[in-house]
Design a protein around this motif. Sequence first.
Motif, mmCIF file in Angstrom:
data_model
loop_
_atom_site.group_PDB
_atom_site.id
_atom_site.type_symbol
_atom_site.label_atom_id
_atom_site.label_comp_id
_atom_site.label_asym_id
_atom_site.label_seq_id
_atom_site.Cartn_x
_atom_site.Cartn_y
_atom_site.Cartn_z
ATOM 1 N N VAL A 341 76.420 16.666 52.794
ATOM 2 C CA VAL A 341 77.052 17.953 52.427
ATOM 3 C C VAL A 341 76.807 17.544 50.713
ATOM 4 O O VAL A 341 76.827 15.871 50.303
ATOM 5 C CB VAL A 341 78.477 18.124 52.264
ATOM 6 C CG1 VAL A 341 79.065 18.472 53.967
ATOM 7 C CG2 VAL A 341 79.625 16.787 52.058
ATOM 8 N N SER A 342 77.347 18.841 49.993
ATOM 9 C CA SER A 342 77.304 18.629 48.579
ATOM 10 C C SER A 342 77.803 19.586 47.659
ATOM 11 O O SER A 342 77.866 21.110 48.665
ATOM 12 C CB SER A 342 75.768 18.628 48.091
ATOM 13 O OG SER A 342 75.380 19.340 47.488
ATOM 14 N N LYS A 343 78.561 19.252 46.475
ATOM 15 C CA LYS A 343 79.372 20.719 46.062
ATOM 16 C C LYS A 343 78.373 21.114 44.711
ATOM 17 O O LYS A 343 77.916 19.959 44.046
ATOM 18 C CB LYS A 343 80.587 19.715 45.376
ATOM 19 C CG LYS A 343 81.576 20.556 44.426
ATOM 20 C CD LYS A 343 82.884 20.223 44.486
ATOM 21 C CE LYS A 343 82.945 18.666 43.325
ATOM 22 N NZ LYS A 343 84.071 17.828 43.406
ATOM 23 N N THR A 360 80.741 37.331 43.472
ATOM 24 C CA THR A 360 79.300 37.304 42.930
ATOM 25 C C THR A 360 78.793 35.825 43.387
ATOM 26 O O THR A 360 77.407 36.029 43.686
ATOM 27 C CB THR A 360 78.770 37.746 40.949
ATOM 28 O OG1 THR A 360 79.688 38.378 40.900
ATOM 29 C CG2 THR A 360 77.256 37.096 41.169
ATOM 30 N N MET A 361 79.623 34.655 43.210
ATOM 31 C CA MET A 361 78.935 33.018 43.590
ATOM 32 C C MET A 361 78.392 33.890 44.885
ATOM 33 O O MET A 361 77.410 33.395 45.746
ATOM 34 C CB MET A 361 79.627 32.679 42.728
ATOM 35 C CG MET A 361 79.298 31.609 44.054
ATOM 36 S SD MET A 361 80.538 29.558 42.919
ATOM 37 C CE MET A 361 79.995 28.528 43.529
ATOM 38 N N PHE A 362 79.614 34.282 45.455
ATOM 39 C CA PHE A 362 79.319 34.136 47.189
ATOM 40 C C PHE A 362 78.874 35.027 48.000
ATOM 41 O O PHE A 362 77.676 34.520 48.892
ATOM 42 C CB PHE A 362 80.601 34.246 47.660
ATOM 43 C CG PHE A 362 82.302 33.419 47.563
ATOM 44 C CD1 PHE A 362 81.427 32.164 46.836
ATOM 45 C CD2 PHE A 362 83.438 33.947 47.672
ATOM 46 C CE1 PHE A 362 82.559 31.768 46.567
ATOM 47 C CE2 PHE A 362 84.225 32.901 46.968
ATOM 48 C CZ PHE A 362 83.916 31.888 46.424
ATOM 49 N N GLU A 363 78.119 35.674 46.949
ATOM 50 C CA GLU A 363 77.278 37.462 47.832
ATOM 51 C C GLU A 363 75.431 35.981 47.485
ATOM 52 O O GLU A 363 74.591 36.145 48.038
ATOM 53 C CB GLU A 363 77.051 38.557 47.124
ATOM 54 C CG GLU A 363 78.188 39.642 47.475
ATOM 55 C CD GLU A 363 78.530 40.624 45.636
ATOM 56 O OE1 GLU A 363 79.955 41.389 46.828
ATOM 57 O OE2 GLU A 363 77.935 40.539 44.781
ATOM 58 N N THR A 364 75.681 35.921 46.689
ATOM 59 C CA THR A 364 73.834 34.918 45.633
ATOM 60 C C THR A 364 74.070 34.127 46.828
ATOM 61 O O THR A 364 73.138 34.460 46.652
ATOM 62 C CB THR A 364 74.286 34.122 44.695
ATOM 63 O OG1 THR A 364 74.943 35.147 43.471
ATOM 64 C CG2 THR A 364 73.472 33.717 44.117
ATOM 65 N N LEU A 365 74.737 33.226 46.803
ATOM 66 C CA LEU A 365 74.406 32.418 48.478
ATOM 67 C C LEU A 365 74.224 33.161 49.964
ATOM 68 O O LEU A 365 73.621 32.505 50.887
ATOM 69 C CB LEU A 365 76.192 30.838 48.572
ATOM 70 C CG LEU A 365 76.394 30.338 47.308
ATOM 71 C CD1 LEU A 365 77.404 29.481 47.360
ATOM 72 C CD2 LEU A 365 74.952 30.222 46.196
ATOM 73 N N ALA A 366 74.792 34.370 49.887
ATOM 74 C CA ALA A 366 74.738 34.832 51.569
ATOM 75 C C ALA A 366 73.515 35.185 51.892
ATOM 76 O O ALA A 366 72.970 35.079 52.622
ATOM 77 C CB ALA A 366 76.757 35.786 51.536
ATOM 78 N N GLU A 367 72.688 35.978 50.753
ATOM 79 C CA GLU A 367 71.946 36.595 50.619
ATOM 80 C C GLU A 367 70.519 35.472 50.866
ATOM 81 O O GLU A 367 69.881 36.108 50.780
ATOM 82 C CB GLU A 367 71.257 36.960 48.861
ATOM 83 C CG GLU A 367 71.719 38.180 48.876
ATOM 84 C CD GLU A 367 71.995 38.608 47.233
ATOM 85 O OE1 GLU A 367 71.136 38.122 46.568
ATOM 86 O OE2 GLU A 367 72.593 39.531 47.188
ATOM 87 N N ILE A 372 79.032 28.248 53.319
ATOM 88 C CA ILE A 372 80.027 28.150 52.382
ATOM 89 C C ILE A 372 80.952 27.054 53.059
ATOM 90 O O ILE A 372 81.418 27.298 54.286
ATOM 91 C CB ILE A 372 81.152 29.079 51.230
ATOM 92 C CG1 ILE A 372 79.667 29.459 50.482
ATOM 93 C CG2 ILE A 372 81.888 28.514 50.883
ATOM 94 C CD1 ILE A 372 80.682 30.589 49.234
ATOM 95 N N GLU A 373 80.959 25.605 53.342
ATOM 96 C CA GLU A 373 82.167 25.106 54.071
ATOM 97 C C GLU A 373 83.697 24.950 53.235
ATOM 98 O O GLU A 373 84.809 25.877 54.065
ATOM 99 C CB GLU A 373 81.781 23.459 53.943
ATOM 100 C CG GLU A 373 79.807 23.758 54.930
ATOM 101 C CD GLU A 373 80.091 22.435 55.460
ATOM 102 O OE1 GLU A 373 80.358 21.384 55.214
ATOM 103 O OE2 GLU A 373 78.324 22.810 55.792
#
Lengths: 409, 409
Positions: A341-343, A360-367, A372-373
């Motif tokens: 894992v990494s942070k 914005t952060m979560f959407e960017t990663l979801a795209e 996100i653990e």
Amino acid sequence: MKFGGTSVGDADRIERVARHVMAARDGGYKVCVTVSAMSGETNRLVELTERLGGGDVSREADYDAVVASGEQVTAGLLAINLRSKGVPARSFQGWQMGLATDGAHGRATITELPQDRLMATLDEGGVAVVAGFQGLAPDGRISTLGRGGSDTTAVALAAALGAFRCDIYTDVDGVYTTDPRIVATARRKPVLAYEEMLEMASVGAKVLQTRSVGLAMTYGVPVRVLSSLGEPEETDEGTLITGEEEIVEKQVVSAVVPSKGEAKISLLGVPDKPGRSASIFRLLSEAGVNIDMIVQSPARQGAEANMSFTLSEKDLSHAMETLTAVKGEIGFDELVANQNVSKVSIIGIGMKTHTGVAATMFETLAERAINIENISTSEIKISVLIAADYTELAVRALHEAFGLGGPKA
Amino acid sequence: MKFGGTSVGDADRIERVARHVMAARDGGYKVCVTVSAMSGETNRLVELTERLGGGDVSREADYDAVVASGEQVTAGLLAINLRSKGVPARSFQGWQMGLATDGAHGRATITELPQDRLMATLDEGGVAVVAGFQGLAPDGRISTLGRGGSDTTAVALAAALGAFRCDIYTDVDGVYTTDPRIVATARRKPVLAYEEMLEMASVGAKVLQTRSVGLAMTYGVPVRVLSSLGEPEETDEGTLITGEEEIVEKQVVSAVVPSKGEAKISLLGVPDKPGRSASIFRLLSEAGVNIDMIVQSPARQGAEANMSFTLSEKDLSHAMETLTAVKGEIGFDELVANQNVSKVSIIGIGMKTHTGVAATMFETLAERAINIENISTSEIKISVLIAADYTELAVRALHEAFGLGGPKA
């Protein structure tokens, strides 16, 4: 001015440091310089103490007497070189300038730092060259301030002397929006708030340690990080770390910081009783394990819970042993370790007043289909735990999403 | 106990030093130890100061701050190792024990050496490990005592503490009747008088320097020279250097000492006027050249004289330049340099009361057809200058003639 180990790594580099000092003097400043040991020297001395002490002896006074010699040598050599160039200079060991500590050997705290002896040298037009990392314990012995202690010495001196600024010269030319090895368009930040630098240091940015940044914030000392690897005239402005109120244009997000060396432990099927999680964390705390990013979720109709948290990879095996030993007592079904894992954190003082940053952060990663653990947040930081394989992808995506990049190289 | 640079040259040797200290402690002694820098370390540091100072900076305070660190490291490491073996020990830097100097940097003289701080450690059952070679100048800076300064520190400490004895551990197991590499039957002297050791040091025996022997003589400190290269139980008694009155059996001749690195200058045809030789020697003295073994003899009906003297080979070219520059003024015919010479000395306190020693020496050399070029004597020493090729032959012949040899190996 403070010069770290690589900046004074050999005779040629010490000569270049002298040229930096002379350039500052030519600029009209009175200069007090703090130096570290020549790179490699502290490690060599620590290894000798371990060899002869049969292990870690860093809590002993004689350990400090040995390792403090590295800074003593560099300070003397820089003063010699400055004088050979016509600049009146002298070196000060910690005990000579009266830097007093609490006497906790190997990790002492500064208790007193009189400015009279150094100021006398500066007022005579001289350069005071101070051996960093060291002071005098109440029992009259040398004590050292622990790793990063020379930065702490420099910031404390700047506060005591009422310095205009504390310039910390190192082997990078400032603090970047992210790791330039990951993102080619990463830009040097001209200015950062203390709080931002503190959060960056706490998630693993190596430029400065939290201790010296915290000290600078407490005493309001402006700190500048810049490179010592070029000649004075080639050296850029670096990054100025200062009070939030001094920063006119507060960016929502200032930096994206990846953090390696993380691990995750999950406890599955923990009986959902009051105080159960508190007893688990007290146990780990007593074992000396620092934990971070805790997530708890109900399982099997709410009678049991799953719990996970992150910790430093180096503490993982110790934490696993500690928990395995109390499996029956706590009563969980399964213990799962994950080192893969990494942070990744985004940091910015603008988050205090802006909303929608997390979205914005979560959407960017979801795209990018990055799962996100775990999540943890502070007033000016959001950290997410993700699978290690996605680290670079996540950093690049977030760096772009928050508009941190400069023109492509 | 004092341990020199080769005795503490690496971690293994420092551990062996700790065993020597423990053996002395087991023998019922309170122990104060003085250590030198690890071998090679002082040279490394001096070279750095020369590199950064653009030449010799050994008269500067910062030079002392740099080079004194070598002893500081060794003292700390030995204290750490002793403690790891269960022996309460702590290190002292010069400034910590209050060793005060006159502040002549790079060659300071001890002005004060209080015993209270060290004695407090000894009285608590601890071992005091002292960094040799260094003290505190009146201006509060570190000052060093020059080469051989650790021996001086040890002898001064022994005097201040009222020690039973000062044991100087080195890489030889004592003082020999002559160089064992030249004479196979050379024997270790069990005892020598201070005066003998002083004369031996003055003609180039390397074991101890005149300064520490002189200090021992002044304060009546018995000094023992012995080897640190074996384990304590394998170590011989070494050589005890003590007052003449303590030596029951005074030998007429104690040692034969060859001395390399000599040179000879002859001035031929010097006008024989009063004060002429005085002006020559004043000139050389002002040029920093030490001279020895002067011979003057009449030439050409007594109107002129030939003069010769010996000096250190390293001063030869400087002396020749100095004299050539005043050839006209002094008015000699010819200047001849000869590097192909060596000095052989016989030394013994018994010479004070025995006659015929010189005659035996000259006859012994004459029998081997060895020509004596110059002679100098003191109350307990006779030195002759001979052609360098005959050095070993002369040493062997004299060693045998005065009955110094042991059974053949």
